[in-house]
Design an enzyme around this catalytic site. Sequence first.
Site, short mmCIF file in Angstrom:
data_model
loop_
_atom_site.label_atom_id
_atom_site.label_comp_id
_atom_site.label_asym_id
_atom_site.label_seq_id
_atom_site.Cartn_x
_atom_site.Cartn_y
_atom_site.Cartn_z
N CYS A 86 14.54 14.28 -94.36
CA CYS A 86 14.30 14.03 -92.71
C CYS A 86 12.95 13.69 -92.45
CB CYS A 86 15.04 14.85 -91.78
SG CYS A 86 15.68 14.03 -90.17
N HIS A 195 20.97 15.08 -94.70
CA HIS A 195 20.32 16.76 -95.42
C HIS A 195 21.51 16.79 -96.60
CE1 HIS A 195 17.12 17.85 -91.14
NE2 HIS A 195 18.17 16.48 -90.99
N GLU A 197 20.47 19.95 -97.94
CA GLU A 197 20.23 20.88 -98.22
C GLU A 197 21.89 21.88 -96.72
OE1 GLU A 197 17.90 20.07 -94.17
OE2 GLU A 197 18.32 19.49 -96.03
#
Length: 228
Positions: A86, A195, A197
Site C-alpha cells: 500500500c 494488504h 498482512e
Amino acid sequence: MKFAVIQFPGSNCDLDAFHAIKDIMGQEVEYVSHKATSLDGFDAVLVPGGFSFGDYLRCGAIASHSNVMQAVKEFAKQGKLVIGICNGFQILTEAGLLPGALIRNTSLKFISKKQALEVVNADSAFTNAYEVGQVITIPIAHGEGNYVVSEEELKSLEENNQILFRYAGENPNGSIANIAGISNEEGNVMAMMPHPERAVESIINGTDGMGVFQSMINHYQKKAVQHG
C-alpha cells in the site's frame, strides 16, 4: 529468516505486518526506524502501509528520502527481498525502486473492502506458493491506488513477467491493465496495493495473504540450500 519492518511517522500497518510475520509465519522480525542507516543482519525488508509523514506533498514522497530508504536501496542491490504494501508501494515508486506512480483512485474516494486478485506470475520470490490464474481475496484500503505507467514501461512489465497480481472481477481504483502488484526486473523487489498482512487468519479476512510471506520464506530457504 529475519524480517525488518520499517516504521515511518504515520505508518499504521507496521503492527499488522509484525504480527503476521512473527505470530503467524513464525519468523524473526524487528522494527526498524526511518532514521536507520543500515539493514545489516536482515534477510528481507517490509515497507508497510499507512500515511508516512502524513502523505504530505505526495503519497510516499517524503518517506522516500528518509535515511532508511538509502539503506533499502543498498539492500535491494544485494539481491535481498524487499516488499512494499500500500503506502509501501507508493514509497518504492517514489524512491525509484519500481517503475510508475500511484495517483488518486478514479472514484476520488477512499476504498476499504475485500478485493479479488488474480495471480499472474506464480514463479516469483513473492508468489511461488500460489498457482497461475488462482483467484485470492485480499483487503484493500487506499485513496491513491491508481497505478499509472508509460506504455513503454507497461510493455516491459508484461514482457518480463513483472506483473504479479491483477485485480479480478473489477478494477477498484482505475489502475492501468488492472495491475495490483509488480516486481522489479531482477525479481527481488515487489509491491502491491492490497494488504496480505491483513489476510493471514481465518477469523479475520481469511488466509489468502499468507502465500505472499510463505513464498518469501520458500525463496529464502531455497537459496540457503543452494549456497550450502
